[in-house]
Design an enzyme around this catalytic site. Structure first.
Site, PDB file in Angstrom:
ATOM      1  N   ASP A   1      -0.996  -6.126  -0.171  1.00  0.00           N
ATOM      2  CA  ASP A   1      -1.461  -5.508   1.079  1.00  0.00           C
ATOM      3  C   ASP A   1      -2.973  -5.368   1.102  1.00  0.00           C
ATOM      4  O   ASP A   1      -3.572  -4.896   0.123  1.00  0.00           O
ATOM      5  CB  ASP A   1      -0.867  -4.087   1.206  1.00  0.00           C
ATOM      6  CG  ASP A   1       0.351  -4.058   2.104  1.00  0.00           C
ATOM      7  OD1 ASP A   1       0.448  -4.895   3.024  1.00  0.00           O
ATOM      8  OD2 ASP A   1       1.208  -3.186   1.890  1.00  0.00           O
TER       9      ASP A   1
ATOM     10  N   GLU B   1      -1.658  -5.585   8.593  1.00  0.00           N
ATOM     11  CA  GLU B   1      -0.948  -4.930   9.689  1.00  0.00           C
ATOM     12  C   GLU B   1      -1.683  -5.154  11.011  1.00  0.00           C
ATOM     13  O   GLU B   1      -2.898  -4.951  11.085  1.00  0.00           O
ATOM     14  CB  GLU B   1      -0.836  -3.424   9.416  1.00  0.00           C
ATOM     15  CG  GLU B   1       0.012  -3.107   8.197  1.00  0.00           C
ATOM     16  CD  GLU B   1       0.175  -1.610   7.954  1.00  0.00           C
ATOM     17  OE1 GLU B   1      -0.258  -0.794   8.800  1.00  0.00           O
ATOM     18  OE2 GLU B   1       0.738  -1.256   6.905  1.00  0.00           O
TER      19      GLU B   1
ATOM     20  N   LYS C   1      -1.183  -9.418   2.843  1.00  0.00           N
ATOM     21  CA  LYS C   1      -0.471  -8.963   4.048  1.00  0.00           C
ATOM     22  C   LYS C   1      -1.391  -8.055   4.846  1.00  0.00           C
ATOM     23  O   LYS C   1      -2.143  -7.265   4.273  1.00  0.00           O
ATOM     24  CB  LYS C   1       0.823  -8.223   3.661  1.00  0.00           C
ATOM     25  CG  LYS C   1       1.578  -7.640   4.865  1.00  0.00           C
ATOM     26  CD  LYS C   1       3.012  -7.277   4.534  1.00  0.00           C
ATOM     27  CE  LYS C   1       3.193  -5.931   3.887  1.00  0.00           C
ATOM     28  NZ  LYS C   1       2.691  -4.779   4.662  1.00  0.00           N
TER      29      LYS C   1
ATOM     30  N   ASP D   1       0.839  -1.205   0.000  1.00  0.00           N
ATOM     31  CA  ASP D   1       0.000   0.000   0.000  1.00  0.00           C
ATOM     32  C   ASP D   1       0.874   1.255   0.000  1.00  0.00           C
ATOM     33  O   ASP D   1       0.370   2.378  -0.045  1.00  0.00           O
ATOM     34  CB  ASP D   1      -1.003  -0.007   1.166  1.00  0.00           C
ATOM     35  CG  ASP D   1      -0.345  -0.122   2.523  1.00  0.00           C
ATOM     36  OD1 ASP D   1       0.902  -0.160   2.602  1.00  0.00           O
ATOM     37  OD2 ASP D   1      -1.092  -0.183   3.526  1.00  0.00           O
ATOM     38  N   SER D   2       2.216   1.060  -0.013  1.00  0.00           N
ATOM     39  CA  SER D   2       3.131   2.186  -0.238  1.00  0.00           C
ATOM     40  C   SER D   2       2.911   2.775  -1.628  1.00  0.00           C
ATOM     41  O   SER D   2       3.389   3.867  -1.921  1.00  0.00           O
ATOM     42  CB  SER D   2       4.591   1.738  -0.077  1.00  0.00           C
ATOM     43  OG  SER D   2       4.827   0.551  -0.809  1.00  0.00           O
TER      44      SER D   2
ATOM     45  N   GLU E   1       8.770  -3.958  10.971  1.00  0.00           N
ATOM     46  CA  GLU E   1       9.183  -2.651  10.442  1.00  0.00           C
ATOM     47  C   GLU E   1       9.674  -1.735  11.558  1.00  0.00           C
ATOM     48  O   GLU E   1       8.991  -1.529  12.564  1.00  0.00           O
ATOM     49  CB  GLU E   1       8.009  -1.999   9.684  1.00  0.00           C
ATOM     50  CG  GLU E   1       8.382  -0.629   9.116  1.00  0.00           C
ATOM     51  CD  GLU E   1       7.439  -0.127   8.036  1.00  0.00           C
ATOM     52  OE1 GLU E   1       6.549  -0.872   7.591  1.00  0.00           O
ATOM     53  OE2 GLU E   1       7.602   1.049   7.634  1.00  0.00           O
TER      54      GLU E   1
HETATM   55  O1  KIV Z   1       3.530  -1.128   1.663  1.00  0.00           O
HETATM   56  C1  KIV Z   1       4.717  -1.463   1.770  1.00  0.00           C
HETATM   57  O2  KIV Z   1       5.564  -1.163   0.912  1.00  0.00           O
HETATM   58  C2  KIV Z   1       5.110  -2.225   2.943  1.00  0.00           C
HETATM   59  C3  KIV Z   1       6.566  -2.444   3.159  1.00  0.00           C
HETATM   60  C4  KIV Z   1       7.188  -1.216   3.686  1.00  0.00           C
HETATM   61  C5  KIV Z   1       6.827  -3.614   4.014  1.00  0.00           C
HETATM   62  O3  KIV Z   1       4.301  -2.617   3.703  1.00  0.00           O
END
Ligand code: KIV
Length: 277
Positions: A96, A128, A126, A57-58, A195
Site C-alpha cells: 500500500d 486508493e 496499491k 496499511d491496515s 471494499e
Molecule cells: O490495508 C489493507 O489491509 C487493505 C485491505 C483491506 C484491502 O487495503
C-alpha cells in the site's frame, strides 16, 4: 462435480505475476489474497499457496494499534514490506502507498512508489481512489511499476466519509465508482480492490472490467477475495463487520497458551529436564 472439475483445473503457478491474475480471471479461477506484515506470517501464508500478499496499511491498525490507517508512514510500510518479501517465494507481493505519500502530487506519488519498489523489492503498489489520482496512477505505471487500484470504502478517506458503512448504495455514487474503475483500467491498473460495496455493484464492475476485481465485503461475484489476516485468524476481536469470516480463533488459542505458560513458570514446571542443558 463441477467443483471437483474446477479444482482439478486449477493451475499450479510457480510464481504469481500480474499476468497470472489476468489469466486467472480469463480461466474463471478465483484469486486469493491476504495481508502480511512480518516474515514469519508471510512465510506461512506463502507456503499455503496464496496468490497475492498485501502489505496493507491496515498494519497501522493491527500492528501499530492506531484507530485509522492514516498514521502509518512510507518508511514504516517499507520496513514491513522488506520483512514480507524475504519470506515469499511464490505470491505476488503488493504494498500500500500510505496516506500522504501520493495524494495531490503526482511527482511525489511517483517518488513514493519508486522508493517502495527500490527499498523493499516488492512487486507492485496499491493506491486508493479513482479519477482524482488518475495522473499519479498513470505516471507510476508508465515508470514500470504495476498498480492495483482500490475503490469503494477507501479507509484513507475515512474522515471524508464519516463512517465505515457500505459505500455506493445510491446510484450516483455507484455510477462514479464504475466510471472510476474504467479510468483505473484505462490507466493500466492490473487489478482493482472493491471494499464494502453492494454485491450487485461488485458483479457489475467485475463484468465491465477486463482486469480482475478483488473484493472485501463486495460479495461473491468478484474475481477474488481479500481479508486482513489478523481478522480471519480471529486475532482481532473488536472489529466485526459482516464480511469477515473467522477461520480460526487464535485470540483464544494464544491466550490459552500464554495462561498455560504462566502457570507452568509459576509452578516451576517449565523447563523440565529435557528442556535444560
Ligand atoms: O490495508 C489493507 O489491509 C487493505 C485491505 C483491506 C484491502 O487495503
Amino acid at each position: 462435480m463441477i467443483l471437483f472439475f474446477r479444482e482439478n483445473q486449477m493451475k499450479k503457478y510457480t510464481r504469481v505475476t500480474t499476468n497470472t491474475l489476468k489469466e486467472m480471471k480469463l480461466n474463471r479461477e478465483k484469486i486469493s489474497m491476504l495481508t502480511a506484515y512480518d516474515f514469519t506470517t508471510a512465510k506461512i501464508i506463502d507456503k499455503s499457496e496464496i496468490d497475492v500478499i498485501l502489505v496493507g496499511d491496515s498494519a497501522s491498525n493491527v500492528i501499530a494499534g492506531h484507530e485509522t490507517t492514516l498514521p502509518i508512514t512510507l518508511d514504516e510500510i517499507i520496513y514491513h514490506a522488506k520483512c514480507v518479501i524475504r519470506a515469499v517465494k511464490r505470491a505476488l507481493v503488493v504494498v500500500d502507498l500510505p496516506f500522504g505519500s501520493y495524494q495531490g502530487n503526482s511527482t511525489k506519488a511517483l517518488e513514493s512508489a519508486i522508493k517502495i519498489m527500490k527499498e523493499s523489492e516488492a512487486h507492485a503498489v496499491k493506491m486508493e481512489g479513482g479519477e482524482e489520482i488518475s495522473e499519479s496512477v498513470s505516471r507510476i505505471i508508465k515508470s514500470g511499476i504495476p498498480v492495483m487500484g482500490h475503490l469503494g470504502l477507501t479507509p484513507q478517506s475515512i474522515y471524508n466519509f464519516g463512517t465505515y458503512s457500505v459505500r455506493a448504495k445510491e446510484t450516483k455514487e455507484a455510477n462514479k465508482l464504475i466510471n472510476d474503475a474504467k479510468i483505473l483500467e484505462k490507466n493500466g491498473c492490473f487489478s482493482i480492490v472493491l471494499e464494502k460495496v453492494p454485491s450487485s455493484l461488485g458483479k457489475k464492475v467485475t463484468k465491465t472490467l477486463k482486469v480482475p476485481t478483488i473484493g472485501i465485503g463486495a460479495g461473491k461475484h468478484v474475481d477474488g477475495q481479500v481479508l486482513v489476516t489478523h481478522d480471519m485468524l480471529g486475532m482481532t476481536q473488536d472489529f466485526n463487520p459482516r464480511f469477515i469470516r473467522r477461520y480460526a480463533d487464535l485470540n483464544k488459542e494464544i491466550s490459552k497458551a500464554c495462561k498455560n505458560y504462566i502457570k507452568d513458570v509459576k509452578a516451576n514446571k517449565f523447563p523440565n529436564e529435557n528442556e535444560s542443558y
